[in-house]
Write a protein that holds these residues in place. Structure first.
Motif, PDB file in Angstrom:
ATOM      1  N   VAL A   7       4.049   8.321 -10.897  1.00  0.00           N
ATOM      2  CA  VAL A   7       3.236   8.465 -12.114  1.00  0.00           C
ATOM      3  C   VAL A   7       2.948   9.940 -12.361  1.00  0.00           C
ATOM      4  O   VAL A   7       3.014  10.425 -13.496  1.00  0.00           O
ATOM      5  N   LYS A   8       2.666  10.646 -11.312  1.00  0.00           N
ATOM      6  CA  LYS A   8       2.320  12.066 -11.426  1.00  0.00           C
ATOM      7  C   LYS A   8       3.510  12.922 -11.858  1.00  0.00           C
ATOM      8  O   LYS A   8       3.364  13.812 -12.703  1.00  0.00           O
ATOM      9  N   ASP A   9       4.707  12.623 -11.311  1.00  0.00           N
ATOM     10  CA  ASP A   9       5.822  13.557 -11.467  1.00  0.00           C
ATOM     11  C   ASP A   9       7.085  12.986 -12.101  1.00  0.00           C
ATOM     12  O   ASP A   9       8.049  13.723 -12.307  1.00  0.00           O
ATOM     13  N   PHE A  10       7.119  11.670 -12.385  1.00  0.00           N
ATOM     14  CA  PHE A  10       8.399  11.096 -12.825  1.00  0.00           C
ATOM     15  C   PHE A  10       8.200  10.067 -13.946  1.00  0.00           C
ATOM     16  O   PHE A  10       8.908   9.071 -14.010  1.00  0.00           O
TER      17      PHE A  10
ATOM     18  N   ASP B 290       0.833  -1.202   0.000  1.00  0.00           N
ATOM     19  CA  ASP B 290       0.000   0.000   0.000  1.00  0.00           C
ATOM     20  C   ASP B 290       0.869   1.254   0.000  1.00  0.00           C
ATOM     21  O   ASP B 290       0.591   2.218  -0.721  1.00  0.00           O
ATOM     22  N   GLU B 291       1.947   1.229   0.780  1.00  0.00           N
ATOM     23  CA  GLU B 291       2.860   2.372   0.794  1.00  0.00           C
ATOM     24  C   GLU B 291       3.575   2.506  -0.550  1.00  0.00           C
ATOM     25  O   GLU B 291       3.839   3.620  -1.015  1.00  0.00           O
ATOM     26  N   GLU B 292       3.872   1.365  -1.173  1.00  0.00           N
ATOM     27  CA  GLU B 292       4.484   1.422  -2.503  1.00  0.00           C
ATOM     28  C   GLU B 292       3.533   2.039  -3.511  1.00  0.00           C
ATOM     29  O   GLU B 292       3.956   2.778  -4.408  1.00  0.00           O
ATOM     30  N   LEU B 293       2.226   1.778  -3.369  1.00  0.00           N
ATOM     31  CA  LEU B 293       1.255   2.391  -4.280  1.00  0.00           C
ATOM     32  C   LEU B 293       1.205   3.905  -4.099  1.00  0.00           C
ATOM     33  O   LEU B 293       1.012   4.642  -5.074  1.00  0.00           O
ATOM     34  N   VAL B 294       1.363   4.378  -2.868  1.00  0.00           N
ATOM     35  CA  VAL B 294       1.432   5.832  -2.650  1.00  0.00           C
ATOM     36  C   VAL B 294       2.634   6.399  -3.394  1.00  0.00           C
ATOM     37  O   VAL B 294       2.525   7.401  -4.117  1.00  0.00           O
ATOM     38  N   LEU B 295       3.792   5.753  -3.228  1.00  0.00           N
ATOM     39  CA  LEU B 295       4.992   6.210  -3.931  1.00  0.00           C
ATOM     40  C   LEU B 295       4.790   6.130  -5.436  1.00  0.00           C
ATOM     41  O   LEU B 295       5.193   7.037  -6.182  1.00  0.00           O
ATOM     42  N   ARG B 296       4.137   5.067  -5.896  1.00  0.00           N
ATOM     43  CA  ARG B 296       3.898   4.901  -7.327  1.00  0.00           C
ATOM     44  C   ARG B 296       2.967   5.998  -7.846  1.00  0.00           C
ATOM     45  O   ARG B 296       3.141   6.487  -8.968  1.00  0.00           O
TER      46      ARG B 296
ATOM     47  N   THR C 275      -4.828  12.551 -12.659  1.00  0.00           N
ATOM     48  CA  THR C 275      -3.965  13.672 -12.252  1.00  0.00           C
ATOM     49  C   THR C 275      -3.681  14.607 -13.417  1.00  0.00           C
ATOM     50  O   THR C 275      -3.553  15.816 -13.238  1.00  0.00           O
ATOM     51  N   ASP C 276      -3.632  14.054 -14.635  1.00  0.00           N
ATOM     52  CA  ASP C 276      -3.415  14.908 -15.812  1.00  0.00           C
ATOM     53  C   ASP C 276      -4.598  15.830 -16.068  1.00  0.00           C
ATOM     54  O   ASP C 276      -4.426  16.959 -16.536  1.00  0.00           O
ATOM     55  N   SER C 277      -5.794  15.342 -15.782  1.00  0.00           N
ATOM     56  CA  SER C 277      -7.008  16.074 -16.211  1.00  0.00           C
ATOM     57  C   SER C 277      -8.028  16.171 -15.090  1.00  0.00           C
ATOM     58  O   SER C 277      -9.233  16.046 -15.317  1.00  0.00           O
ATOM     59  N   TYR C 278      -7.545  16.405 -13.870  1.00  0.00           N
ATOM     60  CA  TYR C 278      -8.467  16.401 -12.732  1.00  0.00           C
ATOM     61  C   TYR C 278      -9.606  17.412 -12.914  1.00  0.00           C
ATOM     62  O   TYR C 278     -10.778  17.094 -12.665  1.00  0.00           O
ATOM     63  N   ALA C 279      -9.278  18.634 -13.329  1.00  0.00           N
ATOM     64  CA  ALA C 279     -10.308  19.676 -13.447  1.00  0.00           C
ATOM     65  C   ALA C 279     -11.421  19.245 -14.394  1.00  0.00           C
ATOM     66  O   ALA C 279     -12.610  19.444 -14.099  1.00  0.00           O
TER      67      ALA C 279
ATOM     68  N   GLU D  46       1.712  20.651  -0.134  1.00  0.00           N
ATOM     69  CA  GLU D  46       1.031  20.767  -1.424  1.00  0.00           C
ATOM     70  C   GLU D  46       0.609  19.400  -1.958  1.00  0.00           C
ATOM     71  O   GLU D  46      -0.503  19.233  -2.473  1.00  0.00           O
ATOM     72  N   GLU D  47       1.512  18.414  -1.835  1.00  0.00           N
ATOM     73  CA  GLU D  47       1.208  17.082  -2.351  1.00  0.00           C
ATOM     74  C   GLU D  47       0.079  16.431  -1.569  1.00  0.00           C
ATOM     75  O   GLU D  47      -0.680  15.631  -2.113  1.00  0.00           O
ATOM     76  N   ASP D  48      -0.053  16.770  -0.300  1.00  0.00           N
ATOM     77  CA  ASP D  48      -1.137  16.225   0.509  1.00  0.00           C
ATOM     78  C   ASP D  48      -2.492  16.618  -0.064  1.00  0.00           C
ATOM     79  O   ASP D  48      -3.408  15.799  -0.171  1.00  0.00           O
ATOM     80  N   GLY D  49      -2.608  17.883  -0.469  1.00  0.00           N
ATOM     81  CA  GLY D  49      -3.859  18.348  -1.055  1.00  0.00           C
ATOM     82  C   GLY D  49      -4.188  17.630  -2.346  1.00  0.00           C
ATOM     83  O   GLY D  49      -5.337  17.227  -2.580  1.00  0.00           O
ATOM     84  N   VAL D  50      -3.190  17.456  -3.197  1.00  0.00           N
ATOM     85  CA  VAL D  50      -3.390  16.767  -4.478  1.00  0.00           C
ATOM     86  C   VAL D  50      -3.803  15.315  -4.238  1.00  0.00           C
ATOM     87  O   VAL D  50      -4.752  14.808  -4.848  1.00  0.00           O
TER      88      VAL D  50
END
Length: 360
Positions: A220-223, A210-216, A300-304, A253-257
């Motif tokens: 995915v979002k930034d790397f 589960d923690e690895e999925l958070v890192l993943r 994350t690419d198209s949240y809005a 900031e990342e917490d909000g996202v």
């Protein structure tokens, strides 16, 4: 020429055999610190703990533990918490603030079931206390990255720890690493995230999947540019870039996202965002990491834009995306290629936003 003096000054590990009695005394004297944040304290059931005691009495091999020497020369346990705590709980439950361990589920020495430490004969008590366990001690080093690399390499390729367990331990050897990993653990306990990944097998959670999925998620979002086909290296490189300040990472900031994205995912798809669907349109089977990457990448690419679409439409569109030939071909053989990684994210985005073919 290799500078041997430099090697000796930088590579400093010891392998020591401690008896469980010695570990208990060192813990009482605060010369060994057992930090539950390194590993989840007592995720093991009573049966698992009891079988470890049974294994000790049977003289079966026990995997080594890992400790790191801090600046005060005190040893901190960074791997082996379950094994160490289980035996210490049996020997002296008050020493670690746990209830008394009554053995249960022992299937070889069945006479042990229902037994407490005080019920044992003197010879059996001493047998447990004198049983040795190998401890790998990573010594103080002037170079925190050397210590980090040392731990990672000691474990890489072994079967004792999962990749994420290695990250959990090793990143704490770099200044600020503990704060970063604590944030990962906090996010892994966000209710919406827990609900969305509910199809993750329990065995995976015990190995920090589960923690690895958070890192993943953040990778995915930034790397995405760092993805070369090897998941473990990709996540390691991303984490190292953050720890070594090569990449910015603002926890606030990342917490909000993170909460925003998984709030949308869970409220819309429940536990069906990252798994296949059967012929009745119901989610089935385990969480599939490739599906996880595709969905979190698209959202994350198209949240809005995605957040403005009716949830019912999003659910039907996600099912259509998962059943499409393009998506299936991007999650089959060779799914970890860079091309297929980016393709499956694009396919899900295209379906969620009802874009024409070829638009991403």
């Amino acid at each position: 020429m290799v500078d041997e003096s430099k090697l000796e000054s930088e590579i400093t590990t010891d392998a020591v055999d401690f008896s469980f009695g010695e570990l208990l005394n060192l813990h009482r004297e605060k010369e060994i610190i057992i930090r539950p944040e390194y590993q989840r304290l007592f995720r093991w059931s009573n049966e698992q703990r009891s079988r470890l005691i049974e294994s000790v009495l049977l003289r079966l091999p026990i995997p080594p533990i890992f400790l790191v020497e801090n600046e005060d020369s005190v040893l901190e346990l960074i791997d082996g918490l379950q094994r160490t705590s289980s035996v210490l709980q049996f020997l002296d439950h008050d020493a670690i603030g746990q209830p008394e361990l009554v053995l249960e589920g022992c299937d070889i020495l069945k006479a042990l079931n229902g037994v407490r430490f005080d019920d044992l004969s003197t010879s059996l008590k001493l047998k447990i206390k004198r049983t040795p366990i190998r401890a790998i001690i990573i010594k103080k080093s002037g170079d925190q990255f050397v210590k980090y690399e040392m731990f990672k390499r000691l474990n890489t390729g072994g079967s004792l720890l999962s990749a994420q367990e290695i990250r959990n331990c090793s990143c704490r050897m770099i200044k600020g690493g503990e704060n970063f990993y604590s944030a990962l653990q906090k996010w892994a306990n966000v209710p919406e995230f827990e609900g969305a990944i509910a199809r993750l097998p329990e065995a995976g959670r015990d190995m920090r999947a589960d923690e690895e999925l958070v890192l993943r998620f953040f990778a995915v979002k930034d790397f995405r540019e760092g993805f070369k086909g090897n998941i473990e290296e990709w996540l390691n490189n991303y984490m190292e870039d953050i720890l070594l300040r090569h990449k910015p990472f603002d926890v606030f900031e990342e917490d909000g996202v993170f909460r925003q994205v998984f709030g949308l995912i869970f409220s819309t798809f429940g536990d069906g965002a990252f798994s296949r669907y059967n012929s009745h349109g119901e989610p089935t089977g385990r969480l599939a990491p490739a599906y996880f990457e595709a969905v979190v990448g698209a959202i994350t690419d198209s949240y809005a834009e995605v957040s403005q679409v009716d949830p019912h439409l999003l659910r039907s569109r996600l099912k259509a995306a998962f059943s499409s030939d393009e998506f299936i071909s991007s999650t089959g053989p060779g799914a970890n290629s860079n091309q297929k990684f980016n393709r499956r994210i694009a396919v899900v985005k295209q379906h969620l936003l009802a874009l024409p073919n070829g638009s991403h």
